[in-house]
Design a protein around this motif. Structure first.
Motif, mmCIF file in Angstrom:
data_model
loop_
_atom_site.group_PDB
_atom_site.id
_atom_site.type_symbol
_atom_site.label_atom_id
_atom_site.label_comp_id
_atom_site.label_asym_id
_atom_site.label_seq_id
_atom_site.Cartn_x
_atom_site.Cartn_y
_atom_site.Cartn_z
ATOM 1 N N HIS A 114 0.878 -1.175 0.000
ATOM 2 C CA HIS A 114 0.000 0.000 0.000
ATOM 3 C C HIS A 114 0.913 1.221 0.000
ATOM 4 C CE1 HIS A 114 -3.823 -2.107 1.565
ATOM 5 N NE2 HIS A 114 -2.945 -3.016 1.195
ATOM 6 N N LEU A 115 0.960 1.907 -1.097
ATOM 7 C CA LEU A 115 1.825 3.074 -1.218
ATOM 8 C C LEU A 115 0.993 4.340 -1.242
ATOM 9 C CD1 LEU A 115 4.415 1.892 -3.893
ATOM 10 C CD2 LEU A 115 4.712 1.963 -1.421
ATOM 11 N N VAL A 116 1.462 5.345 -0.513
ATOM 12 C CA VAL A 116 0.823 6.652 -0.537
ATOM 13 C C VAL A 116 1.687 7.567 -1.397
ATOM 14 C CG1 VAL A 116 0.027 8.605 0.818
ATOM 15 C CG2 VAL A 116 -0.180 6.287 1.728
ATOM 16 N N VAL A 117 1.163 7.942 -2.545
ATOM 17 C CA VAL A 117 1.896 8.776 -3.499
ATOM 18 C C VAL A 117 1.107 10.050 -3.721
ATOM 19 C CG1 VAL A 117 2.889 8.920 -5.800
ATOM 20 C CG2 VAL A 117 2.827 6.713 -4.601
ATOM 21 N N ALA A 118 1.750 11.163 -3.462
ATOM 22 C CA ALA A 118 1.122 12.482 -3.670
ATOM 23 C C ALA A 118 -0.216 12.564 -2.938
ATOM 24 C CB ALA A 118 0.952 12.751 -5.153
ATOM 25 N N GLY A 119 -0.229 12.045 -1.708
ATOM 26 C CA GLY A 119 -1.427 12.134 -0.874
ATOM 27 C C GLY A 119 -2.516 11.147 -1.228
ATOM 28 N N SER A 120 -2.253 10.251 -2.182
ATOM 29 C CA SER A 120 -3.264 9.282 -2.584
ATOM 30 C C SER A 120 -2.731 7.878 -2.350
ATOM 31 C CB SER A 120 -3.612 9.467 -4.065
ATOM 32 O OG SER A 120 -4.556 8.510 -4.471
ATOM 33 N N GLU A 121 -3.578 7.032 -1.779
ATOM 34 C CA GLU A 121 -3.156 5.673 -1.460
ATOM 35 C C GLU A 121 -3.452 4.752 -2.638
ATOM 36 O OE1 GLU A 121 -3.695 2.318 2.074
ATOM 37 O OE2 GLU A 121 -5.204 3.875 1.800
ATOM 38 N N HIS A 122 -2.460 3.922 -2.972
ATOM 39 C CA HIS A 122 -2.611 2.950 -4.038
ATOM 40 C C HIS A 122 -2.194 1.582 -3.521
ATOM 41 C CE1 HIS A 122 -3.307 5.737 -7.467
ATOM 42 N NE2 HIS A 122 -2.642 6.572 -6.683
ATOM 43 N N ILE A 123 -2.861 0.574 -4.015
ATOM 44 C CA ILE A 123 -2.512 -0.804 -3.680
ATOM 45 C C ILE A 123 -1.896 -1.420 -4.920
ATOM 46 C CG2 ILE A 123 -3.410 -3.076 -3.078
ATOM 47 C CD1 ILE A 123 -5.142 0.090 -1.932
ATOM 48 N N TRP A 124 -0.640 -1.857 -4.778
ATOM 49 C CA TRP A 124 0.103 -2.410 -5.901
ATOM 50 C C TRP A 124 0.343 -3.890 -5.658
ATOM 51 C CZ3 TRP A 124 1.053 0.609 -10.095
ATOM 52 C CH2 TRP A 124 0.957 1.998 -9.909
ATOM 53 N N GLN A 125 0.086 -4.670 -6.714
ATOM 54 C CA GLN A 125 0.380 -6.102 -6.684
ATOM 55 C C GLN A 125 1.623 -6.296 -7.547
ATOM 56 O OE1 GLN A 125 -1.945 -7.991 -4.934
ATOM 57 N NE2 GLN A 125 -0.474 -9.661 -4.893
ATOM 58 N N ALA A 126 2.728 -6.699 -6.924
ATOM 59 C CA ALA A 126 4.008 -6.793 -7.610
ATOM 60 C C ALA A 126 4.425 -8.247 -7.785
ATOM 61 C CB ALA A 126 5.083 -6.028 -6.836
ATOM 62 N N ALA A 127 5.059 -8.514 -8.943
ATOM 63 C CA ALA A 127 5.657 -9.822 -9.198
ATOM 64 C C ALA A 127 7.160 -9.621 -9.271
ATOM 65 C CB ALA A 127 5.120 -10.422 -10.485
ATOM 66 N N MET A 128 7.909 -10.167 -8.320
ATOM 67 C CA MET A 128 9.362 -10.004 -8.249
ATOM 68 C C MET A 128 10.018 -11.277 -8.778
ATOM 69 S SD MET A 128 9.832 -8.067 -4.606
ATOM 70 C CE MET A 128 9.023 -6.496 -4.323
ATOM 71 N N SER A 129 10.874 -11.085 -9.783
ATOM 72 C CA SER A 129 11.509 -12.245 -10.426
ATOM 73 C C SER A 129 13.014 -12.024 -10.485
ATOM 74 C CB SER A 129 10.975 -12.444 -11.848
ATOM 75 O OG SER A 129 9.563 -12.545 -11.820
ATOM 76 N N PRO A 130 13.794 -13.075 -10.244
ATOM 77 C CA PRO A 130 15.259 -12.933 -10.369
ATOM 78 C C PRO A 130 15.661 -12.850 -11.851
ATOM 79 C CG PRO A 130 14.690 -15.209 -9.866
ATOM 80 C CD PRO A 130 13.409 -14.429 -9.808
ATOM 81 N N VAL A 131 16.677 -12.052 -12.126
ATOM 82 C CA VAL A 131 17.223 -11.918 -13.483
ATOM 83 C C VAL A 131 18.610 -12.566 -13.474
ATOM 84 C CG1 VAL A 131 17.953 -10.322 -15.305
ATOM 85 C CG2 VAL A 131 15.934 -9.803 -13.906
ATOM 86 N N ARG A 132 18.830 -13.588 -14.347
ATOM 87 C CA ARG A 132 20.064 -14.364 -14.348
ATOM 88 C C ARG A 132 20.877 -14.087 -15.617
ATOM 89 N NH1 ARG A 132 19.185 -18.460 -10.490
ATOM 90 N NH2 ARG A 132 16.977 -18.682 -9.872
ATOM 91 N N ASN A 133 22.203 -14.305 -15.506
ATOM 92 C CA ASN A 133 23.071 -14.186 -16.670
ATOM 93 C C ASN A 133 23.138 -15.521 -17.386
ATOM 94 O OD1 ASN A 133 24.670 -15.771 -15.068
ATOM 95 N ND2 ASN A 133 26.176 -14.156 -14.600
ATOM 96 N N ALA A 134 24.000 -15.602 -18.408
ATOM 97 C CA ALA A 134 24.101 -16.828 -19.200
ATOM 98 C C ALA A 134 24.538 -18.003 -18.346
ATOM 99 C CB ALA A 134 25.079 -16.620 -20.362
ATOM 100 N N ALA A 135 25.287 -17.740 -17.267
ATOM 101 C CA ALA A 135 25.754 -18.817 -16.399
ATOM 102 C C ALA A 135 24.731 -19.187 -15.338
ATOM 103 C CB ALA A 135 27.077 -18.406 -15.728
ATOM 104 N N GLY A 136 23.564 -18.527 -15.329
ATOM 105 C CA GLY A 136 22.510 -18.836 -14.362
ATOM 106 C C GLY A 136 22.688 -18.123 -13.037
ATOM 107 N N GLU A 137 23.576 -17.164 -12.938
ATOM 108 C CA GLU A 137 23.781 -16.428 -11.694
ATOM 109 C C GLU A 137 22.816 -15.247 -11.623
ATOM 110 O OE1 GLU A 137 27.808 -15.324 -12.144
ATOM 111 O OE2 GLU A 137 28.606 -17.232 -11.379
#
Length: 721
Positions: A114-137
């Motif tokens: 729940h983020l309050v931005v410029a006095g207005s509350e917003h509910i954000w649904q986020a998808a967090m994903s790992p980003v890997r290089n060619a070696a899988g790191e």
């Protein structure tokens, strides 16, 4: 068909089908360039951000930058949740921990914030994903977010409506229903709620239209806040809480329409500055959005509800107004039902209390204390009653009864039965005979009230305990009709439940009642009660009876204290049934209050009886009553000798009145006659009726007693004083 060099058939010339080489060219020809990839990411309407292993923002598209109201260049290099170096978004505290977790585990996860931005509350649904290089790191974390504010509030509104169906109207109490609305209103919807009702609604009366009133009287019934102590109640909301016709509330009352409003924040701050003490109580709350919703049911306005927000950044929207209207509409129907119940309950209670004894009857046989408590569970007032009826011969009748059912009908039936008991007691019926007559009356009432009557009420029956106590000998005769057995507390403190023959409830018909006699020592306490005292939820009857015996056996300074001890211990704060309790301490008539003589069936004893009576009155200091008493004794004894039979006994009693009784062994009923001018007899009972206040006859198993009462000399003057 043509053949290729391997002998396999290929596509015919001119068929238009690509060769494998041509297909490969087609797949590679559509691959976007790096520039196109940037365009796609930049123009994607969904916010996308990328945080490197140092957990600093390395990339963000235009939608992500726009979501925090900053250009993309100004937010690069910031930590999760920062909009400026050192300045974090309200509600973004957990972003850094979530990103660090994905970097550490290499596993994606969903995240809601729940983020309050410029006095207005917003509910954000986020998808967090790992980003890997060619070696899988894991090199970083991509965060793709969706604004689910509207869906969140829709779910919240649906949850509030679902909860309202279960929480509002749980009782038939006007005030409690208003409190339930206010409590639900601050549960994820508003920050502060008030509910005001018209004065007549609280009183249970019909609400009148507000259109043509010069003055509208409201009462604050409920107010709730997300802050302890409701400090917002000191904040003036402009004309929101003003009840004149031109105010917001006034217009809502007249039109019956809900409305949304904003509050002047600067005016509130100025008000707080002018009143520093109240400003501190405000804690700088800034009420910025208000809903005003009238409570209307069946076309009549019952009150007004106000919902305010000061901690929730988002103001009320049209969907919120619709939700508040639905909540208040449900509450209004419950308030109106509770109002109707309040009116009916008050009417039934007033009727019942008017039918119960208002003060103790004049008698000296017993000392009496009573308690009556109506039920509060919404079923309506019941038909419990008690009574203390003075009888002839200084005796007294103690009555406790309970009509089956609740409401006005039960109260009215109780009044009819109590009147019938008093009428039957006046003719000195024995307890078992009185219950037999009362049973026949209930059957008659039941036939007069068919099951399909307009109100659906019938006389389903009643229970009753009728006891007659004679202080001359300490004898108590009792009979019961389906009623709980009484308790007897002897002078030494021992308690026992008296065993009476089991009689059917009144209204069953066809069965007989039996009486039992007990000799009660002077100073004994007799407890008569209805089943509401011993039948309560969560406790069986045997346990309640054991507790009652224990409570009655405890020492008490007075009957009042003993009564209070029992009621406080056994009756819950909100009883499910009416409770009636009658405690009576017995007294005995000593030798100084009565005298009796056995007489022979000889007319010569009449003069002897007159002399003995006169001498006894002189000994009692009642010389003024000698002449009248001699005439009464002469007439009653003469009648007993002439029309009755042995044994004959004369008794004088000095109680609340002077009582003269003559017993004989005949059951012949005397009756009042009016003698003609030349008749030699027939004036005896007429003379007795003229000289005394009242007279009558009671029958026993061996004969009858004719009695007459006259006031004690000076008694009338004493009552006036």
């Amino acid at each position: 068909m043509s053949m290729d060099e391997t002998g396999r058939g290929g596509p015919p010339e001119g068929s238009g089908e690509p060769t494998p080489a041509a297909a490969g060219d087609r797949r590679t020809s559509g691959v976007p360039s790096d520039e196109v990839r940037c365009w796609i990411l930049e123009q994607l309407p969904v916010p996308v951000a990328y945080f490197g292993r140092d957990q600093l923002l390395a990339m963000a598209n235009g939608a992500a930058a726009g979501s925090v109201g900053k250009p993309e260049a100004s937010i690069l290099g910031l930590r999760p949740g920062e909009v400026e170096p050192g300045l974090f978004l309200e509600g973004g505290e957990g972003l850094a921990e979530a990103i660090a977790r994905v970097l550490r585990t290499g596993e994606g996860e969903p995240y809601e914030t729940h983020l309050v931005v410029a006095g207005s509350e917003h509910i954000w649904q986020a998808a967090m994903s790992p980003v890997r290089n060619a070696a899988g790191e894991v090199q970083g974390v991509s965060v793709v977010t969706l604004d689910t504010t509207e869906q969140f509030w829709a779910r919240r509104r649906l949850a509030v409506l679902n909860k309202a169906s279960m929480c509002i109207g749980s009782t038939l109490d006007v005030g409690r229903t208003a409190e339930e609305l206010a409590e639900l209103g601050i549960d994820g919807f508003a920050d502060f709620v008030t509910v005001d009702l018209l004065a007549e609604v609280l009183a249970g009366d019909e609400a009148r239209s507000v259109l043509h009133r010069d003055r509208i009287s409201f009462h604050r019934v409920a107010q709730r806040s997300v802050l302890e102590g409701c400090p917002e109640s000191v904040v003036p909301l402009g004309d929101i809480h003003d009840y004149n016709r031109d105010s917001v509330v006034g217009r809502a009352l007249i039109t019956g329409e809900p409305s949304r409003h904003t509050v002047d924040e600067e005016a509130l701050l100025r008000w707080a500055a002018e009143r520093p003490d109240r400003g501190r109580r405000m804690r700088l709350k800034k009420v910025h959005s208000v809903l005003v919703v009238p409570l209307r049911a069946r076309g009549i306005t019952l009150g007004i509800a106000v919902f305010a927000r000061h901690r929730t950044p988002a103001g009320f929207g049209s969907a919120d107004l619709q939700l508040a209207t639905e909540l208040v509409s449900r509450a209004a129907v419950c308030v109106d039902n509770a109002r109707r119940y309040t009116r009916e309950r008050a009417t039934a209670l007033a009727l019942q209390r008017s039918l119960l004894p208002r003060r103790a009857a004049r008698q000296q046989a017993v000392e009496v204390t009573t308690r009556y408590l109506p039920n509060t569970n919404g079923a309506g007032i019941g038909g419990d009653w008690f009574d203390v009826i003075p009888l002839s011969g200084a005796r007294v009748a103690l009555v406790v009864g309970d009509v089956v059912g609740h409401g006005l009908h039960a109260s009215a039936t109780m009044g009819r039965l109590r009147t019938a008991v008093r009428t039957l007691a006046d003719v000195d019926l024995a307890p078992e005979e009185l219950l037999t007559q009362l049973d026949a009356l209930v059957l008659t009432l039941d036939r007069e009230e068919p099951a399909d009557s307009a109100d659906g009420a019938t006389v389903a029956g009643a229970t009753c305990l009728y006891a007659v106590y004679d202080p001359a000998g300490g004898c108590c005769t009792m009979a019961r009709a389906g009623h709980p057995e009484p308790m007897l507390v002897r002078p030494d403190g021992t308690v026992e439940q008296l065993e009476l023959p089991s009689g059917p409830p009144l209204g069953v018909g066809g069965l007989t009642f039996e009486a039992a006699e007990f000799e009660l020592p002077e100073g004994s306490r007799l407890a008569l009660y209805t089943d509401g005292l011993i039948e309560t939820a969560g406790r069986d009857v045997d346990t309640a009876l054991a507790d009652l015996r224990d409570l009655l056996g405890r020492p008490a300074r007075s009957l009042e204290e003993a009564c209070d001890n029992v009621m406080d211990a056994l009756v819950p704060e909100q009883p499910n049934d009416d409770v009636a309790l009658l405690l009576a301490r017995t007294r005995r008539l000593d030798a100084g209050h009565y005298a009796s003589w056995d007489l022979a069936a000889d007319p010569a004893v009449v003069s002897y009886a007159r002399k003995r009576a006169a001498a006894q009155l002189t000994a009692w200091g009642l010389d003024d009553a000698v002449f009248t008493t001699e005439l009464v004794v002469s007439e009653l004894v003469t009648n007993a000798i002439r029309y009755g039979g042995e044994p004959i006994r004369l008794r004088l009693i000095r109680d609340t009145a002077l009582i003269c009784e003559v017993f004989d062994g005949s059951s012949t009923a005397p009756h009042l006659r009016r003698a003609r001018i030349f008749d030699e007899g027939g004036r005896g009972l007429l003379l007795v009726a003229s000289l005394t206040e009242r007279w009558g006859t009671r029958y026993t198993g061996t004969g009858k007693t004719i009695w007459a009462e006259q006031p004690l000399p000076g008694a009338h003057e004493a009552e006036l004083l």
